[in-house]
Design a protein around this motif. Sequence first.
Motif, PDB file in Angstrom:
ATOM      1  N   GLY A 162       0.831  -1.198   0.000  1.00 58.11           N
ATOM      2  CA  GLY A 162       0.000   0.000   0.000  1.00 58.11           C
ATOM      3  C   GLY A 162       0.866   1.247   0.000  1.00 58.11           C
ATOM      4  N   MET A 163       0.272   2.389  -0.370  1.00 51.19           N
ATOM      5  CA  MET A 163       0.996   3.657  -0.408  1.00 51.19           C
ATOM      6  C   MET A 163       0.040   4.794  -0.063  1.00 51.19           C
ATOM      7  SD  MET A 163       3.362   5.264  -3.478  1.00 51.19           S
ATOM      8  CE  MET A 163       2.132   4.951  -4.758  1.00 51.19           C
ATOM      9  N   HIS A 164       0.547   5.793   0.666  1.00 55.20           N
ATOM     10  CA  HIS A 164      -0.246   6.962   1.047  1.00 55.20           C
ATOM     11  C   HIS A 164       0.610   8.213   0.933  1.00 55.20           C
ATOM     12  CE1 HIS A 164      -3.137   9.488   3.127  1.00 55.20           C
ATOM     13  NE2 HIS A 164      -3.960   8.453   3.246  1.00 55.20           N
ATOM     14  N   ASN A 165      -0.006   9.275   0.467  1.00 57.24           N
ATOM     15  CA  ASN A 165       0.713  10.541   0.383  1.00 57.24           C
ATOM     16  C   ASN A 165       0.929  11.146   1.764  1.00 57.24           C
ATOM     17  OD1 ASN A 165      -1.132  13.252   0.732  1.00 57.24           O
ATOM     18  ND2 ASN A 165      -2.365  11.467   0.125  1.00 57.24           N
ATOM     19  N   MET A 166       2.003  11.937   1.902  1.00 59.16           N
ATOM     20  CA  MET A 166       2.326  12.566   3.179  1.00 59.16           C
ATOM     21  C   MET A 166       2.662  14.046   2.979  1.00 59.16           C
ATOM     22  SD  MET A 166       5.388  11.711   5.911  1.00 59.16           S
ATOM     23  CE  MET A 166       4.585  10.307   6.717  1.00 59.16           C
ATOM     24  N   PRO A 167       1.770  14.948   3.386  1.00 55.67           N
ATOM     25  CA  PRO A 167       2.113  16.366   3.362  1.00 55.67           C
ATOM     26  C   PRO A 167       3.336  16.650   4.228  1.00 55.67           C
ATOM     27  CG  PRO A 167      -0.245  16.076   3.645  1.00 55.67           C
ATOM     28  CD  PRO A 167       0.379  14.711   3.797  1.00 55.67           C
ATOM     29  N   SER A 168       4.105  17.644   3.823  1.00 56.04           N
ATOM     30  CA  SER A 168       5.343  18.092   4.473  1.00 56.04           C
ATOM     31  C   SER A 168       6.555  17.260   4.070  1.00 56.04           C
ATOM     32  CB  SER A 168       5.239  18.140   6.006  1.00 56.04           C
ATOM     33  OG  SER A 168       5.329  16.852   6.589  1.00 56.04           O
ATOM     34  N   LEU A 169       6.358  16.049   3.590  1.00 52.68           N
ATOM     35  CA  LEU A 169       7.455  15.280   3.026  1.00 52.68           C
ATOM     36  C   LEU A 169       7.634  15.743   1.582  1.00 52.68           C
ATOM     37  CD1 LEU A 169       9.441  12.873   3.565  1.00 52.68           C
ATOM     38  CD2 LEU A 169       7.729  11.405   2.468  1.00 52.68           C
ATOM     39  N   PRO A 170       8.836  16.173   1.203  1.00 52.19           N
ATOM     40  CA  PRO A 170       9.031  16.735  -0.147  1.00 52.19           C
ATOM     41  C   PRO A 170       8.636  15.766  -1.254  1.00 52.19           C
ATOM     42  CG  PRO A 170      10.914  17.254   1.253  1.00 52.19           C
ATOM     43  CD  PRO A 170      10.053  16.288   2.022  1.00 52.19           C
ATOM     44  N   VAL A 171       8.140  16.321  -2.349  1.00 48.76           N
ATOM     45  CA  VAL A 171       7.826  15.517  -3.525  1.00 48.76           C
ATOM     46  C   VAL A 171       9.094  14.824  -3.993  1.00 48.76           C
ATOM     47  CG1 VAL A 171       7.076  15.583  -5.937  1.00 48.76           C
ATOM     48  CG2 VAL A 171       5.928  17.012  -4.230  1.00 48.76           C
ATOM     49  N   GLY A 172       8.984  13.537  -4.307  1.00 45.11           N
ATOM     50  CA  GLY A 172      10.136  12.769  -4.735  1.00 45.11           C
ATOM     51  C   GLY A 172      10.794  11.982  -3.621  1.00 45.11           C
ATOM     52  N   GLN A 173      10.265  12.116  -2.389  1.00 46.13           N
ATOM     53  CA  GLN A 173      10.809  11.361  -1.271  1.00 46.13           C
ATOM     54  C   GLN A 173       9.790  10.331  -0.791  1.00 46.13           C
ATOM     55  OE1 GLN A 173      12.607  13.632   1.888  1.00 46.13           O
ATOM     56  NE2 GLN A 173      13.669  15.015   0.467  1.00 46.13           N
ATOM     57  N   PHE A 174      10.319   9.282  -0.147  1.00 48.07           N
ATOM     58  CA  PHE A 174       9.494   8.211   0.411  1.00 48.07           C
ATOM     59  C   PHE A 174       9.867   8.015   1.878  1.00 48.07           C
ATOM     60  CE2 PHE A 174       9.602   7.433  -4.113  1.00 48.07           C
ATOM     61  CZ  PHE A 174       8.361   6.913  -4.430  1.00 48.07           C
ATOM     62  N   ALA A 175       8.953   7.444   2.651  1.00 46.32           N
ATOM     63  CA  ALA A 175       9.204   7.194   4.072  1.00 46.32           C
ATOM     64  C   ALA A 175       8.555   5.882   4.472  1.00 46.32           C
ATOM     65  CB  ALA A 175       8.671   8.336   4.927  1.00 46.32           C
ATOM     66  N   THR A 316      15.213   2.986  -6.105  1.00 49.26           N
ATOM     67  CA  THR A 316      15.469   2.964  -7.550  1.00 49.26           C
ATOM     68  C   THR A 316      14.743   4.096  -8.259  1.00 49.26           C
ATOM     69  OG1 THR A 316      13.598   1.512  -8.162  1.00 49.26           O
ATOM     70  CG2 THR A 316      15.667   0.449  -7.477  1.00 49.26           C
ATOM     71  N   VAL A 317      13.680   4.605  -7.650  1.00 48.77           N
ATOM     72  CA  VAL A 317      12.911   5.705  -8.228  1.00 48.77           C
ATOM     73  C   VAL A 317      13.466   7.054  -7.785  1.00 48.77           C
ATOM     74  CG1 VAL A 317      10.633   6.810  -8.336  1.00 48.77           C
ATOM     75  CG2 VAL A 317      10.817   4.306  -8.358  1.00 48.77           C
ATOM     76  N   ALA A 318      13.755   7.171  -6.492  1.00 46.46           N
ATOM     77  CA  ALA A 318      14.089   8.473  -5.905  1.00 46.46           C
ATOM     78  C   ALA A 318      15.564   8.645  -5.572  1.00 46.46           C
ATOM     79  CB  ALA A 318      13.259   8.674  -4.636  1.00 46.46           C
ATOM     80  N   GLY A 319      16.301   7.540  -5.465  1.00 54.25           N
ATOM     81  CA  GLY A 319      17.665   7.601  -4.954  1.00 54.25           C
ATOM     82  C   GLY A 319      17.667   7.329  -3.463  1.00 54.25           C
ATOM     83  N   GLU A 320      18.651   6.603  -2.975  1.00 54.96           N
ATOM     84  CA  GLU A 320      18.683   6.194  -1.574  1.00 54.96           C
ATOM     85  C   GLU A 320      18.567   7.354  -0.587  1.00 54.96           C
ATOM     86  OE1 GLU A 320      18.372   3.922   1.557  1.00 54.96           O
ATOM     87  OE2 GLU A 320      18.541   3.046  -0.457  1.00 54.96           O
ATOM     88  N   PRO A 321      19.219   8.511  -0.817  1.00 54.87           N
ATOM     89  CA  PRO A 321      19.091   9.606   0.151  1.00 54.87           C
ATOM     90  C   PRO A 321      17.668  10.143   0.306  1.00 54.87           C
ATOM     91  CG  PRO A 321      20.997   9.952  -1.276  1.00 54.87           C
ATOM     92  CD  PRO A 321      20.205   8.831  -1.872  1.00 54.87           C
ATOM     93  N   GLN A 322      16.805   9.843  -0.663  1.00 59.50           N
ATOM     94  CA  GLN A 322      15.423  10.347  -0.619  1.00 59.50           C
ATOM     95  C   GLN A 322      14.450   9.340  -0.012  1.00 59.50           C
ATOM     96  OE1 GLN A 322      15.235  13.568  -1.569  1.00 59.50           O
ATOM     97  NE2 GLN A 322      17.429  13.295  -1.968  1.00 59.50           N
ATOM     98  N   VAL A 323      14.976   8.246   0.515  1.00 58.99           N
ATOM     99  CA  VAL A 323      14.132   7.225   1.141  1.00 58.99           C
ATOM    100  C   VAL A 323      14.445   7.176   2.632  1.00 58.99           C
ATOM    101  CG1 VAL A 323      13.446   4.799   1.175  1.00 58.99           C
ATOM    102  CG2 VAL A 323      14.080   5.893  -0.990  1.00 58.99           C
TER     103      VAL A 323
END
Length: 387
Positions: A162-175, A316-323
């Motif tokens: 599953g996946m959900h959007n998160m406000p305040s987390l920059p576009v292009g990053q995952f958590a 692979t989508v965002a780059g390791e520093p963005q995860v």
Amino acid sequence: MPILNRAAEMQEEIAGWRRHLHQKPELNFDVFETADFVVGKLKEFGCDEIVTGLGKTGVVGIIKGGLGTGGTIGLRADMDALPIEEITGKPYASTVPGKMHACGHDGHTAMLLGAAKYLAETRNFAGSVAVIFQPAEEGGGGGNEMVKDGMMERFAIQKVFGMHNMPSLPVGQFAIRPGAIMAATAEFTITVTGKGGHAAIPHRAIDPIVAGSQLVAALQTIASRSTDPAEAIVVSVTKFIAGSAYNVIPEHAMLAGTVRTLKKEVAKLAEARMNAICRGVAETTGTEIKLDYDANYPVTVNHPEETVFAGDVAATVAGEPQVHRAIQPLMGGEDFSYMLEARPGAFIFIGNGDSANLHHPAYDFNDEVIPHGVSYWVRLAETALAA
């Protein structure tokens, strides 16, 4: 490997789907137009199988890979909106009074549709992908209803994501994080019955407002004095309704609210303490107090292996520093928890950028997120089902 070129090319088209859904929000299980829209798109894409009516109004599309046989993974998006009056002023704002997509489920649905279109075009995987469009995440337990309808067994789903959007987390990053990532939820209603009377003669009445006020204060001790400070718990009283006149002590008062926890034993402690507090306040104030306690969604628990896998795919989508792989758990609830109880899998957050918070009347899903989300879904499917 950054964002897929095809996902970027599709962004405008997918945003159009998203804005169409945004204008026509539907609540709970009553997502009939939304489900019909999803079915229409899945047929257009050439899905191999489309099943409706799972979990009352849920939709599942099956896309078979072109690289041979294999397992089946599930990718899930939620479809329902919220009973909130929108104030965004957007040209595609809700056309339904008192309803809006204030949690981004329009974006979740559109991104998964975009991934379904891509996967149906390319079929660069072995096995099958089940795209799951779920109703009633916002309190209705649609995820549980789809599981109870035998969705996992019917489509032989082995893992689910599953996946959900998160406000305040920059576009292009995952958590993401392994283990508990979102809280268990419970709702409570407390009815206090006293003895009504004239406000100038309080000694001849039994005041339910005074008793209710004591309850509000005492319930806060569940977190501050009854629970290990190292444990996570929220007890919030969000309603207090009593009286209708300046000079009348009412007969009744009603309180309601929510409890959020990350462990079953803490949830049990909270319910036990709430019962004890209600009994104690009733005894000391002479009121009758009835507690209705409804344990709702369980803790959303990410499975360790699948969490690492999902994080690797996001990288692979965002780059390791963005995860961000070790975020703090959120105390919000999520009924994807039921699917994670039924099958191994993981729930990830995707950045929505500098937007209003979820469930706020000024919230809007950020369409710049779309190519990142579509790329994540596609890469996850192709990696999990590699030949």
